[in-house]
Design a protein around this motif. Structure first.
Motif, PDB file in Angstrom:
ATOM      1  N   ALA A  22       0.827  -1.210   0.000  1.00  0.00           N
ATOM      2  CA  ALA A  22       0.000   0.000   0.000  1.00  0.00           C
ATOM      3  C   ALA A  22       0.856   1.252   0.000  1.00  0.00           C
ATOM      4  O   ALA A  22       2.048   1.236   0.341  1.00  0.00           O
ATOM      5  CB  ALA A  22      -0.918   0.003   1.224  1.00  0.00           C
ATOM      6  N   SER A  23       0.204   2.375  -0.350  1.00  0.00           N
ATOM      7  CA  SER A  23       0.833   3.691  -0.275  1.00  0.00           C
ATOM      8  C   SER A  23       0.626   4.283   1.119  1.00  0.00           C
ATOM      9  O   SER A  23      -0.429   4.134   1.726  1.00  0.00           O
ATOM     10  CB  SER A  23       0.224   4.633  -1.316  1.00  0.00           C
ATOM     11  OG  SER A  23       0.647   5.969  -1.076  1.00  0.00           O
ATOM     12  N   HIS A  24       1.673   4.964   1.590  1.00  0.00           N
ATOM     13  CA  HIS A  24       1.586   5.757   2.816  1.00  0.00           C
ATOM     14  C   HIS A  24       1.991   7.193   2.480  1.00  0.00           C
ATOM     15  O   HIS A  24       2.449   7.929   3.354  1.00  0.00           O
ATOM     16  CB  HIS A  24       2.505   5.154   3.879  1.00  0.00           C
ATOM     17  CG  HIS A  24       2.169   5.532   5.282  1.00  0.00           C
ATOM     18  ND1 HIS A  24       0.890   5.524   5.794  1.00  0.00           N
ATOM     19  CD2 HIS A  24       2.974   5.944   6.321  1.00  0.00           C
ATOM     20  CE1 HIS A  24       0.912   5.892   7.063  1.00  0.00           C
ATOM     21  NE2 HIS A  24       2.159   6.171   7.404  1.00  0.00           N
ATOM     22  N   SER A  25       1.800   7.539   1.195  1.00  0.00           N
ATOM     23  CA  SER A  25       2.243   8.788   0.567  1.00  0.00           C
ATOM     24  C   SER A  25       3.756   8.734   0.364  1.00  0.00           C
ATOM     25  O   SER A  25       4.461   7.986   1.055  1.00  0.00           O
ATOM     26  CB  SER A  25       1.841  10.028   1.359  1.00  0.00           C
ATOM     27  OG  SER A  25       2.738  10.298   2.405  1.00  0.00           O
ATOM     28  N   TRP A  26       4.271   9.548  -0.552  1.00  0.00           N
ATOM     29  CA  TRP A  26       5.720   9.557  -0.782  1.00  0.00           C
ATOM     30  C   TRP A  26       6.451  10.254   0.361  1.00  0.00           C
ATOM     31  O   TRP A  26       7.421   9.740   0.901  1.00  0.00           O
ATOM     32  CB  TRP A  26       6.050  10.267  -2.109  1.00  0.00           C
ATOM     33  CG  TRP A  26       7.524  10.384  -2.335  1.00  0.00           C
ATOM     34  CD1 TRP A  26       8.361   9.425  -2.834  1.00  0.00           C
ATOM     35  CD2 TRP A  26       8.357  11.521  -2.034  1.00  0.00           C
ATOM     36  NE1 TRP A  26       9.659   9.878  -2.867  1.00  0.00           N
ATOM     37  CE2 TRP A  26       9.683  11.167  -2.380  1.00  0.00           C
ATOM     38  CE3 TRP A  26       8.101  12.792  -1.510  1.00  0.00           C
ATOM     39  CZ2 TRP A  26      10.753  12.050  -2.221  1.00  0.00           C
ATOM     40  CZ3 TRP A  26       9.180  13.678  -1.342  1.00  0.00           C
ATOM     41  CH2 TRP A  26      10.482  13.297  -1.707  1.00  0.00           C
ATOM     42  N   GLY A  27       5.960  11.402   0.758  1.00  0.00           N
ATOM     43  CA  GLY A  27       6.682  12.188   1.752  1.00  0.00           C
ATOM     44  C   GLY A  27       6.125  12.143   3.147  1.00  0.00           C
ATOM     45  O   GLY A  27       6.504  12.965   3.989  1.00  0.00           O
ATOM     46  N   HIS A  28       5.234  11.174   3.440  1.00  0.00           N
ATOM     47  CA  HIS A  28       4.573  11.076   4.743  1.00  0.00           C
ATOM     48  C   HIS A  28       3.915  12.411   5.102  1.00  0.00           C
ATOM     49  O   HIS A  28       4.121  12.981   6.185  1.00  0.00           O
ATOM     50  CB  HIS A  28       5.559  10.667   5.840  1.00  0.00           C
ATOM     51  CG  HIS A  28       4.875  10.035   7.026  1.00  0.00           C
ATOM     52  ND1 HIS A  28       4.268  10.769   8.026  1.00  0.00           N
ATOM     53  CD2 HIS A  28       4.698   8.738   7.374  1.00  0.00           C
ATOM     54  CE1 HIS A  28       3.766   9.964   8.938  1.00  0.00           C
ATOM     55  NE2 HIS A  28       4.005   8.705   8.556  1.00  0.00           N
ATOM     56  N   ILE A  29       3.087  12.906   4.193  1.00  0.00           N
ATOM     57  CA  ILE A  29       2.452  14.209   4.393  1.00  0.00           C
ATOM     58  C   ILE A  29       1.020  14.041   4.896  1.00  0.00           C
ATOM     59  O   ILE A  29       0.405  12.985   4.713  1.00  0.00           O
ATOM     60  CB  ILE A  29       2.453  15.030   3.087  1.00  0.00           C
ATOM     61  CG1 ILE A  29       1.543  14.385   2.030  1.00  0.00           C
ATOM     62  CG2 ILE A  29       3.873  15.195   2.556  1.00  0.00           C
ATOM     63  CD1 ILE A  29       1.337  15.244   0.786  1.00  0.00           C
ATOM     64  N   ASN A  30       0.508  15.060   5.490  1.00  0.00           N
ATOM     65  CA  ASN A  30      -0.877  15.078   5.957  1.00  0.00           C
ATOM     66  C   ASN A  30      -1.777  15.429   4.769  1.00  0.00           C
ATOM     67  O   ASN A  30      -1.923  16.602   4.409  1.00  0.00           O
ATOM     68  CB  ASN A  30      -1.036  16.104   7.076  1.00  0.00           C
ATOM     69  CG  ASN A  30      -2.389  16.039   7.741  1.00  0.00           C
ATOM     70  OD1 ASN A  30      -3.422  15.910   7.082  1.00  0.00           O
ATOM     71  ND2 ASN A  30      -2.395  16.131   9.062  1.00  0.00           N
TER      72      ASN A  30
END
Length: 483
Positions: A349-357
């Motif tokens: 799964a994706s957790h976003s590229w930059g761990h952004i909100n």
């Protein structure tokens, strides 16, 4: 006088003759026993020699495997070859029954029954028929799970060495809040197993179908379990092994083990690298190997990746192209490890590229980050339709998603169908016409500490899963800092 002399001489003569006869008799006895002793000795020696030669012959040219010798063999014929030995047939039958049992252990009774009934050789064997009847009987008792009641728990990287993680440095607070120790994780698995929980895939909850007009929609799945069993979903965030975690008691990367299963590397104190069960992935694999009925049809957890430092412990982001001498090789390794994970039932799964909100950032920032994740991470691990929101921050409120929500629309157009925020309630599931949305529960130091009876008697977020008093690792520094 002459008469007496003759008498005396005669008596002397007779006495001598008697003594001579006694000596001859004694000599004959001695000779007899001597000859008898020699004969017995010869017989004994011959027996020993025969026994020795027999043993020596048995040691010469013995084959590695015993060979059968057929006495009075039947004459050769041109007929069909003989049938396989009975022991081989039994072995094949046992193998078939074991394969079916392995499927039934994971609640896939349909496949188990099909495997047995479709076998042309043993389909009518009494043992096979008994197994089929048993699986049919169990299947008739199965209960369809209500997907709205299915809970979703999640973890970050597991602390493998408490002394290194809780050493008083600047990272200790974060580890104490959001990480789970190895001992806590194993106790959670054991207690959830004892309470009847069964791990399922998020794709088991719902899946996309296409109608006769070519239109797609999301449809609830059929999770069929015996009465008393409770399905749940598991996930792990940030499976990237960031640089700041080095030397703090965590695994360093995921690899493919010698057995073809995913394993983890960990750098030891002397600088050597050990491969073993050093994080959630191999520990869960070990537990399911021991308890196959903890997994529904081979299900494993969801693994979520950011990308800004690479994935799976490999520095594969383009930012590392010049600083990582193994950059190209690491990217190929990531492809292999990701495929190994998929082959063993893990969902990526994706957790976003930059761990952004994603909830707070504007649309342009969400688009830029999502495009980076697609080109820099998904290109390595393969396509995925799951996104686990960093910080649990959703792109919408509790109302159903619509395309008027531009962030949702963009993520949807990028292929995402499963959207997971963070919610401490036992279960929160929203099945939309084109997506599935689910809340997740953090099982970390913060949640457990503030659920302890001695800390917060009125709080109870975990008792349906396990007894927090027996799970909480007493080696943690307390109090655990609040978020």
């Amino acid at each position: 006088m002459p008469f007496e002399d003759n008498y005396t001489r005669r008596r002397v003569y007779v006495s001598r003759r008697q003594k001579q006869r006694k000596r001859q008799h004694a000599v004959r006895l001695i000779l007899f026993f001597l000859i008898l002793g020699i004969i017995l000795a010869v017989v004994l020696i011959c027996g020993l020699i025969y026994k020795y030669k027999k043993e020596e012959r048995s040691k010469i040219s013995l084959p590695d495997e015993p060979q059968s010798i057929t006495l009075n063999p039947e004459p050769e014929s041109d007929g069909p070859p003989p049938t396989e030995p009975e022991t081989l047939a039994v072995s094949e039958l046992d193998s078939l029954l074991q394969e079916a049992k392995a499927l039934a252990d994971t609640y896939d009774y349909d496949k188990a029954i099909a495997l047995l009934t479709e076998n042309e050789t043993y389909g009518s064997d009494p043992a096979v028929l008994d197994a089929i009847a048993s699986y049919e009987e169990i299947k008739s008792t199965l209960v369809r799970a209500d997907i709205n009641t299915i809970t979703h728990v999640f973890f970050h990287s597991l602390i493998m060495d408490n002394q290194k993680a809780f050493d008083g440095d600047s990272d200790e607070k974060g580890y104490n809040q959001v990480m789970t120790t190895k001992n806590e994780f194993l106790k959670i698995l054991e207690q959830m197993y004892e309470r009847g929980y069964v791990l399922v895939r998020i794709h088991d909850l719902a899946h996309e179908v296409t109608d006769e007009n070519g239109n797609t929609k999301m449809e609830a799945g059929d999770i069929m379990l015996p009465p008393g069993k409770k399905p749940f979903v598991m996930s792990q965030d940030d499976v990237c092994y960031y640089e700041y975690m080095t030397g703090d008691g965590f695994a360093s990367r995921i690899v493919v083990g010698e057995d073809g299963k995913p394993a983890c590397e960990m750098v030891l104190d002397d600088g050597s690298v050990s491969v073993g069960s050093y994080d959630l992935v191999p520990l869960l694999e070990d537990f399911i190997t021991e308890h196959p009925d903890f997994s529904y049809r081979g299900a494993r957890a969801i693994l979520a990746f950011t990308g800004y430092e690479g994935v799976l412990g490999y520095r594969t982001d383009p930012e590392y192209e010049t600083s990582n001498p193994n950059y190209e090789a690491d990217k190929e390794t990531v492809r292999q490890v990701a495929q190994c994970l998929r082959d063993n039932g893990w969902e990526l799964a994706s957790h976003s590229w930059g761990h952004i909100n994603l909830g707070k950032r504007d649309l342009d920032a969400v688009k830029l980050d999502t495009d980076k994740w697609e080109s820099r991470v998904e290109s390595l691990i393969g396509e995925t339709d799951i996104i686990l929101y960093p910080f649990g921050a959703d792109v919408g409120d509790w109302h159903a998603y619509t395309r008027e929500n531009q962030k949702f629309a963009y993520l949807y157009d990028k292929g995402f169908r499963y959207f997971c925020n963070v919610d401490s309630n036992p279960a929160w599931v929203q099945l939309g016409t084109s997506y599935l949305r689910q809340g997740r529960r953090n099982l970390d130091g913060f949640r457990m500490y503030y659920d302890l009876p001695e800390t917060s008697p009125a709080k109870d977020h975990l008792s349906d899963l396990f007894d927090v008093s027996t799970v909480f690792d007493r080696e943690r520094p307390t109090p655990v800092p609040p978020m």
